[in-house]
Design a protein around this motif. Structure first.
Motif, short mmCIF file in Angstrom:
data_model
loop_
_atom_site.label_atom_id
_atom_site.label_comp_id
_atom_site.label_asym_id
_atom_site.label_seq_id
_atom_site.Cartn_x
_atom_site.Cartn_y
_atom_site.Cartn_z
N THR A 263 81.67 57.66 21.61
CA THR A 263 81.05 57.77 22.99
C THR A 263 80.42 59.50 23.08
N GLY A 264 80.36 60.15 21.83
CA GLY A 264 79.89 61.30 22.16
C GLY A 264 80.74 62.40 21.97
N ASN A 265 81.90 62.46 22.72
CA ASN A 265 82.82 63.35 22.76
C ASN A 265 84.12 62.74 21.82
N SER A 266 84.82 63.85 21.36
CA SER A 266 85.92 63.52 20.26
C SER A 266 87.13 62.66 21.13
N ASP A 285 86.69 62.56 29.23
CA ASP A 285 85.54 62.84 28.98
C ASP A 285 85.45 64.16 28.32
N GLY A 286 86.42 64.57 27.78
CA GLY A 286 86.69 65.88 27.05
C GLY A 286 87.00 65.75 25.45
N ILE A 287 87.66 66.71 25.12
CA ILE A 287 87.83 66.71 23.86
C ILE A 287 89.38 66.19 23.72
N THR A 289 91.80 65.21 20.24
CA THR A 289 91.79 65.13 18.91
C THR A 289 93.26 65.43 18.18
N ASP A 305 91.35 68.94 26.16
CA ASP A 305 90.87 69.98 26.80
C ASP A 305 90.58 69.43 28.27
N PRO A 310 92.81 73.63 26.11
CA PRO A 310 93.26 72.88 25.13
C PRO A 310 94.77 73.04 25.45
N TYR B 87 80.38 74.77 25.55
CA TYR B 87 79.29 73.96 24.87
C TYR B 87 78.22 73.55 25.82
N TYR B 126 90.40 71.49 16.30
CA TYR B 126 89.75 71.67 17.75
C TYR B 126 88.49 72.21 17.51
N ARG B 133 81.01 68.85 20.27
CA ARG B 133 80.64 68.95 21.66
C ARG B 133 79.26 69.71 21.81
N GLU B 136 76.40 67.60 20.45
CA GLU B 136 76.38 66.64 21.42
C GLU B 136 75.53 67.02 22.82
#
Lengths: 427, 193
Positions: A263-266, A285-287, A289, A305, A310, B87, B126, B133, B136
């Motif tokens: 989706t673009g983000n991780s 809609d953020g990171i 992982t 995040d 984070p 980002y 991370y 990001r 992207e």
């Protein structure tokens, strides 16, 4: 006679070499800080040797193993004669030095070149025998036998399984090359699993310990690979558009949680071990992982995040609503949940430095375990009693362990190489 | 591929007083070539070769078969830099990204991979996500400028392939970067999808 002298000189020369190599490549260094109120005083006099035995002595390896746990302290053995047999042990001097337990052992070279190793664990106060074992081994099993003995002593005295015979994995950088290596839990016997000019990160053992997943940049982007440690067979586990990273084995060993960027983000997905069938687990809609499964398979702890900085969150392993787990500080990443699910080890940023923190999940108390400032990648030992992590000394990466009270630290890796990204295999 | 441009490059380099070479002052490090301009393999190699002068005949104004080789073109340094832990693409990069988007639209056979990077501080994974990001964000801007999404891929190197190897704030700033790499340039790999 002459040849005997030559042999002796040669041996001394070799020992000197070993010592100097040992100084440069000193694998294990143990640093104990703080009081040792609850440490078990153990006496480990040298095993009686018959014939030439390999170096280092078994008792050196055993004592390093036990000291690293922070749960034992060594009683000075100087000046006390080695008992000729278990029936002739004079307990009085050991009692005088405060020993709770005594280990007596022997290593005898057999005519066929193998060794017979025997040891007994004796309770000094009651003069009772707690353990007695005999092993028939070849030279290659020397270190493994020492670890086995340390495991037996550790389990007998603490009731907890020992981790000394387990394996670790890490990434070593030497010159232009990155190497994925697997070694004994004390850093000895390293073996190269993969050598590459491109970076390798995030090794993760399968639950059975026979397979390993990792991220390789060999195709100019991060791709998750799996590899069988017995056959060397290697496969692509996740190679989707964008970046593929942070593999974590589900406790059943059938699927991997990975970070994908579809989706673009991780975001965190579950994929089959041999690739394909991505199912999205996290939704932000953020990171999202750094997934880590709880060993009961119910939860995934991960870094996100979504709240602006984070932090570590937890969600059901099949996906679903996530709840925040860390609240102190504005940078908490790289979660590792203890095997019993009670603690979370992670990296926290404090005054610009990165250190290992331990969170008690029941009461929310946080303890800062390390103060290296460059500390990364914490992973619990499979018995939950210590944590392996990567730090930096003199600009080079070093693998270290720390106990849950933060008082006992040891460095495992050769200070001459750059080691990072440790992982700990199963029991 | 770049070899085809060598004669013109040589001419250009000589006319411009080897200005192309001076740009190779950026730390080389052990990174994959991000763009031909920065790694300088083609231009600097050519400029030092003995056969250089042969094609310099009557070129007064430098002409480039490939605008990406022109040091005064916005295509020449297709990198976006980011603030610590950020980002968002700052407005000052829009003209450069517009030029790259236009170049993509006029070269429908080309694809682009945007490679995101971070400084050395913090978790590797991370940072990998943070670099993603950044890449992207650049891809999004180029999509908004009309480049079809399937011709763009955002990937991340995190902190694994630093261009600047030091530990100063200047080194960190250099590494907080996303690079546009075209499919006809070194460092580009066609990825399985």
């Amino acid at each position: 006679m002459k040849s005997f002298e030559r042999a002796a000189l040669w041996l001394i020369f070799c020992l000197g070499l070993l010592a100097s190599v040992g100084a440069a490549h000193a694998a294990l260094q143990i640093q104990v800080t703080g009081g040792g109120a609850n440490r078990i005083p153990i006496a480990l006099p040298a095993f009686a040797a018959q014939g030439a035995t390999p170096a280092p002595p078994l008792t050196d390896i055993i004592s390093d193993d036990l000291l690293r746990t922070g749960q034992f302290e060594l009683v000075d053995t100087g000046g006390i004669p080695v008992a000729a047999s278990v029936n002739q042990v004079d307990y009085a001097p050991w009692l005088g030095r405060g020993a709770q337990v005594l280990v007596v052992g022997s290593a005898a070279l057999q005519p066929d070149g193998r060794y017979e190793v025997a040891f007994r664990l004796l309770d000094v106060g009651s003069q009772q025998q707690l353990l007695s074992y005999t092993f028939n081994i070849d030279t290659r099993q020397w270190r493994a036998t020492a670890h086995k003995i340390a495991d037996l002593i550790y389990q007998k005295m603490t009731g907890i399984p020992g981790i000394f015979a387990t394996r670790i994995a890490y990434i070593q950088k030497q010159g232009q090359f990155y190497e994925l290596r697997v070694a004994d839990a004390d850093g000895a016997n390293p073996q190269t699993v993969l050598r590459s000019r491109a970076p390798i990160i995030s090794p993760a053992f399968s639950p059975g310990g026979h397979r390993i997943a990792y991220v390789s940049f060999e195709t100019n982007k991060p791709v998750v690979f799996g590899q069988d440690l017995r056959t060397g067979q290697r496969w692509v586990a996740a190679n989707f558009k964008g970046s593929n990273s942070s593999p974590a084995w589900a406790p059943d060993g059938r699927r991997l949680a990975v970070t994908l960027t579809l989706t673009g983000n991780s975001q965190i997905y579950s994929v089959g071990v041999h690739g394909g069938d991505p199912r999205r687990l996290s939704h932000s809609d953020g990171i999202d992982t750094e997934a880590d499964y709880s060993s009961d398979g119910r939860w995934i702890y991960f870094t996100s995040d979504r709240g602006g900085s984070p932090q570590i969150y937890r969600m059901p392993a099949s996906g679903g609503p996530a709840s925040r787990v860390t609240f102190q500080g504005d940078y908490n990443v790289s979660p590792s949940v203890s095997p019993d699910g009670k603690y979370l080890a992670y990296v926290t940023r404090l005054n610009g430095g990165f250190n290992i923190a331990l969170l008690d999940l029941a009461n929310g108390q946080v303890r800062i375990l390390t103060h290296g400032g460059h500390d990364e990648s914490p992973h619990f030992a499979p018995n939950g009693q210590m944590i392996i992590y990567a730090t930096k000394i003199g600009g080079r990466g070093i693998l270290s362990t720390v106990t849950l009270d933060g008082r006992t630290r040891s460095t495992l890796s050769d200070p001459a190489v750059d080691a990072r990204e440790p992982a700990w295999g199963p029991l | 591929m770049n070899r085809l441009f060598l004669p013109t490059l040589i001419a250009a380099a000589l006319t411009l007083g080897l200005s192309a070479c001076s740009s190779t002052g950026t730390p080389k490090a052990e990174v994959q070539p991000a763009t031909p301009a920065k790694t300088g393999t083609a231009p600097s190699g050519a400029a030092t070769s003995g056969a250089a002068g042969q094609n310099v005949t009557g070129t007064q104004t430098p002409s480039y078969t490939d605008e990406r080789m022109n040091p005064s073109s916005p295509l020449y340094h297709p990198s976006v830099y980011f603030a610590f832990d950020r980002y968002n693409v700052e407005d000052k990069y829009r003209p450069m990204l517009q030029a790259n988007s236009n170049f993509m639209l006029s070269h429908p056979d080309l694809k682009v991979v945007v490679q995101g990077n971070t400084d050395a501080r913090g978790s590797r994974e991370y940072n990998l996500a943070l670099g993603q990001r950044r890449a992207e964000a650049v891809v999004k801007v180029m999509e908004l400028m009309g480049v079809p999404g399937p011709r763009l891929e955002a990937v991340s190197f995190g902190k694994e392939k630093p261009r600047a190897l030091g530990d100063t704030e200047k080194d960190y700033a250099e590494n907080r970067r996303a690079d546009i790499v075209y499919s006809d340039q070194p460092g580009y790999t066609e990825h399985l999808q």
